[in-house]
Enzyme design. Structure first.
Site, PDB file in Angstrom:
ATOM      1  N   ARG A  55       0.862  -1.179   0.000  1.00 40.31           N
ATOM      2  CA  ARG A  55       0.000   0.000   0.000  1.00 40.31           C
ATOM      3  C   ARG A  55       0.898   1.229   0.000  1.00 40.31           C
ATOM      4  O   ARG A  55       1.851   1.296   0.789  1.00 40.31           O
ATOM      5  CB  ARG A  55      -0.869  -0.017   1.266  1.00 40.31           C
ATOM      6  CG  ARG A  55      -1.833   1.136   1.344  1.00 40.31           C
ATOM      7  CD  ARG A  55      -2.599   1.137   2.671  1.00 40.31           C
ATOM      8  NE  ARG A  55      -2.043   2.132   3.558  1.00 40.31           N
ATOM      9  CZ  ARG A  55      -2.724   2.736   4.540  1.00 40.31           C
ATOM     10  NH1 ARG A  55      -3.985   2.404   4.769  1.00 40.31           N
ATOM     11  NH2 ARG A  55      -2.148   3.637   5.307  1.00 40.31           N
ATOM     12  N   TYR A 102      -3.293  11.722   5.546  1.00 40.80           N
ATOM     13  CA  TYR A 102      -3.545  10.388   6.106  1.00 40.80           C
ATOM     14  C   TYR A 102      -2.501   9.363   5.619  1.00 40.80           C
ATOM     15  O   TYR A 102      -2.147   9.353   4.441  1.00 40.80           O
ATOM     16  CB  TYR A 102      -4.955   9.867   5.722  1.00 40.80           C
ATOM     17  CG  TYR A 102      -5.037   8.398   6.003  1.00 40.80           C
ATOM     18  CD1 TYR A 102      -5.176   7.950   7.312  1.00 40.80           C
ATOM     19  CD2 TYR A 102      -4.832   7.449   5.004  1.00 40.80           C
ATOM     20  CE1 TYR A 102      -5.142   6.597   7.611  1.00 40.80           C
ATOM     21  CE2 TYR A 102      -4.800   6.098   5.281  1.00 40.80           C
ATOM     22  CZ  TYR A 102      -4.957   5.687   6.593  1.00 40.80           C
ATOM     23  OH  TYR A 102      -4.910   4.360   6.891  1.00 40.80           O
ATOM     24  N   ASP A 150      -5.269   3.837  -0.103  1.00 42.95           N
ATOM     25  CA  ASP A 150      -6.418   4.050   0.790  1.00 42.95           C
ATOM     26  C   ASP A 150      -6.873   5.509   0.687  1.00 42.95           C
ATOM     27  O   ASP A 150      -6.107   6.425   1.007  1.00 42.95           O
ATOM     28  CB  ASP A 150      -5.973   3.727   2.230  1.00 42.95           C
ATOM     29  CG  ASP A 150      -7.138   3.642   3.204  1.00 42.95           C
ATOM     30  OD1 ASP A 150      -8.256   4.070   2.837  1.00 42.95           O
ATOM     31  OD2 ASP A 150      -6.929   3.145   4.333  1.00 42.95           O
ATOM     32  N   HIS A 194      -9.306   6.626   2.490  1.00 37.60           N
ATOM     33  CA  HIS A 194      -9.702   6.919   3.878  1.00 37.60           C
ATOM     34  C   HIS A 194     -10.898   7.867   3.964  1.00 37.60           C
ATOM     35  O   HIS A 194     -10.888   8.842   4.721  1.00 37.60           O
ATOM     36  CB  HIS A 194      -8.506   7.448   4.681  1.00 37.60           C
ATOM     37  CG  HIS A 194      -8.444   6.865   6.055  1.00 37.60           C
ATOM     38  ND1 HIS A 194      -8.812   7.552   7.181  1.00 37.60           N
ATOM     39  CD2 HIS A 194      -8.094   5.632   6.488  1.00 37.60           C
ATOM     40  CE1 HIS A 194      -8.664   6.794   8.246  1.00 37.60           C
ATOM     41  NE2 HIS A 194      -8.233   5.608   7.858  1.00 37.60           N
ATOM     42  N   GLU A 242      -9.098   1.837  -1.786  1.00 39.81           N
ATOM     43  CA  GLU A 242      -9.866   1.515  -0.576  1.00 39.81           C
ATOM     44  C   GLU A 242     -10.614   2.726  -0.030  1.00 39.81           C
ATOM     45  O   GLU A 242     -10.095   3.844  -0.081  1.00 39.81           O
ATOM     46  CB  GLU A 242      -8.854   1.002   0.455  1.00 39.81           C
ATOM     47  CG  GLU A 242      -9.426   0.783   1.836  1.00 39.81           C
ATOM     48  CD  GLU A 242      -8.326   0.441   2.833  1.00 39.81           C
ATOM     49  OE1 GLU A 242      -7.213   0.033   2.414  1.00 39.81           O
ATOM     50  OE2 GLU A 242      -8.563   0.585   4.039  1.00 39.81           O
ATOM     51  N   GLU A 286     -13.568  -1.713   6.456  1.00 40.40           N
ATOM     52  CA  GLU A 286     -12.839  -1.871   7.723  1.00 40.40           C
ATOM     53  C   GLU A 286     -13.628  -1.306   8.899  1.00 40.40           C
ATOM     54  O   GLU A 286     -13.382  -1.692  10.035  1.00 40.40           O
ATOM     55  CB  GLU A 286     -11.436  -1.256   7.637  1.00 40.40           C
ATOM     56  CG  GLU A 286     -11.420   0.255   7.577  1.00 40.40           C
ATOM     57  CD  GLU A 286     -10.017   0.828   7.467  1.00 40.40           C
ATOM     58  OE1 GLU A 286      -9.163   0.212   6.825  1.00 40.40           O
ATOM     59  OE2 GLU A 286      -9.781   1.901   8.031  1.00 40.40           O
ATOM     60  N   ARG A 345     -13.530  -5.622   3.390  1.00 43.65           N
ATOM     61  CA  ARG A 345     -12.445  -5.398   4.360  1.00 43.65           C
ATOM     62  C   ARG A 345     -12.836  -5.705   5.806  1.00 43.65           C
ATOM     63  O   ARG A 345     -12.069  -5.444   6.726  1.00 43.65           O
ATOM     64  CB  ARG A 345     -12.012  -3.932   4.283  1.00 43.65           C
ATOM     65  CG  ARG A 345     -11.463  -3.519   2.954  1.00 43.65           C
ATOM     66  CD  ARG A 345      -9.975  -3.466   2.937  1.00 43.65           C
ATOM     67  NE  ARG A 345      -9.415  -2.543   3.891  1.00 43.65           N
ATOM     68  CZ  ARG A 345      -8.395  -2.831   4.713  1.00 43.65           C
ATOM     69  NH1 ARG A 345      -7.850  -4.009   4.703  1.00 43.65           N
ATOM     70  NH2 ARG A 345      -7.924  -1.909   5.532  1.00 43.65           N
ATOM     71  N   GLU A 379      -4.200  -7.447   5.150  1.00 41.62           N
ATOM     72  CA  GLU A 379      -3.363  -6.303   5.526  1.00 41.62           C
ATOM     73  C   GLU A 379      -2.451  -6.709   6.683  1.00 41.62           C
ATOM     74  O   GLU A 379      -2.873  -7.399   7.604  1.00 41.62           O
ATOM     75  CB  GLU A 379      -4.251  -5.129   5.966  1.00 41.62           C
ATOM     76  CG  GLU A 379      -3.473  -3.889   6.354  1.00 41.62           C
ATOM     77  CD  GLU A 379      -4.392  -2.728   6.767  1.00 41.62           C
ATOM     78  OE1 GLU A 379      -5.593  -2.967   7.011  1.00 41.62           O
ATOM     79  OE2 GLU A 379      -3.901  -1.595   6.841  1.00 41.62           O
ATOM     80  N   TRP A 429     -11.878  12.047   8.820  1.00 43.19           N
ATOM     81  CA  TRP A 429     -10.470  11.716   9.013  1.00 43.19           C
ATOM     82  C   TRP A 429     -10.139  10.457   8.242  1.00 43.19           C
ATOM     83  O   TRP A 429     -10.873   9.523   8.143  1.00 43.19           O
ATOM     84  CB  TRP A 429     -10.118  11.503  10.494  1.00 43.19           C
ATOM     85  CG  TRP A 429      -8.667  11.089  10.577  1.00 43.19           C
ATOM     86  CD1 TRP A 429      -7.582  11.876  10.329  1.00 43.19           C
ATOM     87  CD2 TRP A 429      -8.167   9.769  10.837  1.00 43.19           C
ATOM     88  NE1 TRP A 429      -6.424  11.126  10.426  1.00 43.19           N
ATOM     89  CE2 TRP A 429      -6.761   9.828  10.741  1.00 43.19           C
ATOM     90  CE3 TRP A 429      -8.773   8.543  11.138  1.00 43.19           C
ATOM     91  CZ2 TRP A 429      -5.943   8.716  10.927  1.00 43.19           C
ATOM     92  CZ3 TRP A 429      -7.970   7.438  11.338  1.00 43.19           C
ATOM     93  CH2 TRP A 429      -6.555   7.529  11.230  1.00 43.19           C
TER      94      TRP A 429
HETATM   95  O1  KDG Z   1      -7.699   2.917  13.815  1.00 41.20           O
HETATM   96  C1  KDG Z   1      -7.834   3.356  12.505  1.00 41.20           C
HETATM   97  C2  KDG Z   1      -6.942   2.552  11.604  1.00 41.20           C
HETATM   98  O2  KDG Z   1      -7.189   1.189  11.772  1.00 41.20           O
HETATM   99  C3  KDG Z   1      -7.152   2.909  10.152  1.00 41.20           C
HETATM  100  O3  KDG Z   1      -6.926   4.268   9.961  1.00 41.20           O
HETATM  101  C4  KDG Z   1      -6.194   2.113   9.306  1.00 41.20           C
HETATM  102  O4  KDG Z   1      -7.367   2.726   7.324  1.00 41.20           O
HETATM  103  C5  KDG Z   1      -6.611   1.988   7.915  1.00 41.20           C
HETATM  104  C6  KDG Z   1      -6.059   0.845   7.177  1.00 41.20           C
HETATM  105  O5  KDG Z   1      -6.460   0.672   6.030  1.00 41.20           O
HETATM  106  O6  KDG Z   1      -5.251   0.138   7.740  1.00 41.20           O
HETATM  107 MG    MG Z   2      -8.142   1.806   5.557  1.00 41.61          MG
END
Ligand code: KDG
Ligand code: MG
Length: 402
Positions: free
Chosen positions: A147, A159, A210, A212, A236, A262, A283, A339, A402
């Site tokens: 990644r 991020y 990602d 995010h 992602e 996730e 995820r 991951e 975030w």
């Molecule tokens: O606690 C938050 C994290 O697990 C997250 O920000 C990590 O997005 C993440 C990832 O893909 O690992």
């Molecule tokens: Mg993530």
């Protein structure tokens, strides 16, 4: 057979973890992870005040019934706190059952579907040049999938850009630190990173990115389209997934594979995305989505639509979740990738485990159970430290995802 005690252990060997240890009248015990990054103590209270008293005296072999008891019996369903508490109990009970059977957990789930579990690591840097170099280091370590996240000029603490190379941890302050976001700047910069990565290393490795939750559906579609020439393994969380319809718009415009889930905690979060074939990878993971009992249902539903798994595995998921996930990954027929963000040596010492990394793959061990233990005496040396995830604001001060 009866459960005689269930203890919640909170420790911070480098970062906070919440761990459940369930003991039986036959001396066999099981370990489960209940960590919820930045909200740990809410799960501690849920377990200690509302779950543990019900468990005492129950038959630990009745995993399904206990799962239903905790899920239906609470009346208030789902949510990250509830489902993490249920996951911790569920994983501890599977650990007990596998230990009693004298089998590694993957055997109990149906046996091996593959030799090793392909994992992806996290490469990041403060700009494109540094990130390209970091990806090279992961390639040198043997990773097949990486990644890549880069700092973006003009965005404060973008991020995914950590201070450490192997142990990136976003929860960093006793109150949330404030980071920045600017979509225009990110859209100008991120595709250039992947162009540079493919120019430098070719197309043999899997590359992931990602988003995010930062982009709107239209911006996400635009990013997916711009990244198409670089053939990502996945893009992602490119937009928040509360509104699952949004993914239809993204899908209409790009063939870049999409991964989501996730922060999902149940099959109901994922159902529409899966049934409408709006994603390629799911995820959801063991600690987030109600344990092995529930995650295998999500994976089975996804399998009907050729959607593959890609379990979340950041450092806030303890080695207990990683160990259990590797047994799940070793069994699950529609496996995609796992991951793998490495834990610090302090964390690894508190949670002795038998999984190992070799040439881009993780291998679960052959010990009965999920193969991860808790050193309680060592854990006691690392008391809980308040730590929050950051928040993000746009340049004009508007709160963002975030
Ligand atoms: O606690 C938050 C994290 O697990 C997250 O920000 C990590 O997005 C993440 C990832 O893909 O690992
Ligand atoms: Mg993530």
């Amino acid at each position: 057979m009866k459960i005689v005690s269930a203890k919640v252990v909170v420790c911070s060997p480098g970062r906070n973890f919440v761990t459940l240890k369930i003991e039986t009248d036959q001396g066999v015990y099981g370990i489960g992870d209940a960590t919820l990054n930045g909200r740990e103590l809410a799960v501690v209270s849920y377990l200690e005040d509302h779950v543990v008293p019900c468990l005492i005296g129950m038959d630990p072999r009745r995993i399904e019934d206990i799962w239903q008891y905790l899920y239906r019996g609470a009346y208030w369903r789902r949510g990250p706190v509830t489902m993490r508490a249920i996951a911790a109990v569920d994983v501890a009970l599977w650990d007990i059952k596998a230990k009693m059977a004298g089998m590694p957990l993957y055997q109990l789930m149906g046996g091996r579907s593959r030799d090793g579990v392909m994992v992806y690591g996290h490469a990041n840097g403060s700009d494109i040049a540094e990130t390209v170099e970091a990806v090279g280091q992961y390639i040198d370590m043997g990773y097949k999938a990486i990644r890549a996240q880069t700092g973006v000029p003009g965005i404060k603490d973008a991020y995914g850009v950590g201070r450490g190379k192997l142990y990136y941890e976003p929860a960093d302050a006793a109150l949330p630190s404030v980071t920045g976001w600017d979509t225009r700047k990110a859209l100008n910069y991120v595709p250039k990173l992947f162009e540079e990565l493919r120019k430098t290393y070719g197309f043999d490795h899997h590359l992931l990115h990602d988003g995010h939750h930062r982009y709107t559906p239209q911006e996400a579609a635009n990013l997916g389209k711009m990244l198409e020439p670089f053939q990502l393994f996945w893009l992602e969380d490119v937009t928040p997934a509360e509104n699952q319809e949004a993914f239809k718009l993204i899908r209409q415009h790009t063939v870049t594979p999409l991964a989501v889930g996730e922060i999902f905690n149940s099959i109901w979060d994922a159902k529409d995305l899966i049934q409408n074939q709006l994603i390629d990878y799911i995820r959801a993971t063991i600690v987030g989505a109600g344990g092995l009992t529930h995650l295998r249902r999500i994976a089975d539903l996804a399998g009907l639509y050729q959607i593959r798994t890609g379990c979340h595995g950041a450092t806030d998921l303890s080695p207990v979740t990683m160990g259990a996930a590797l047994h799940f990954d070793t069994w699950v027929p529609n496996f995609g990738i796992q991951e793998y963000m490495r834990h610090t040596p302090e964390t690894d010492a508190v949670f002795p485990h038998d999984y190992r990394f070799e040439a881009g793959y993780l291998y679960c061990g052959e010990r009965p159970g999920h193969g991860v233990d808790l050193d309680e005496a060592l854990a006691a040396k690392y008391p809980y430290k308040p730590a929050f995830l950051p928040v993000a604001r746009l340049q004009d001060g508007t709160m963002w995802n975030w």
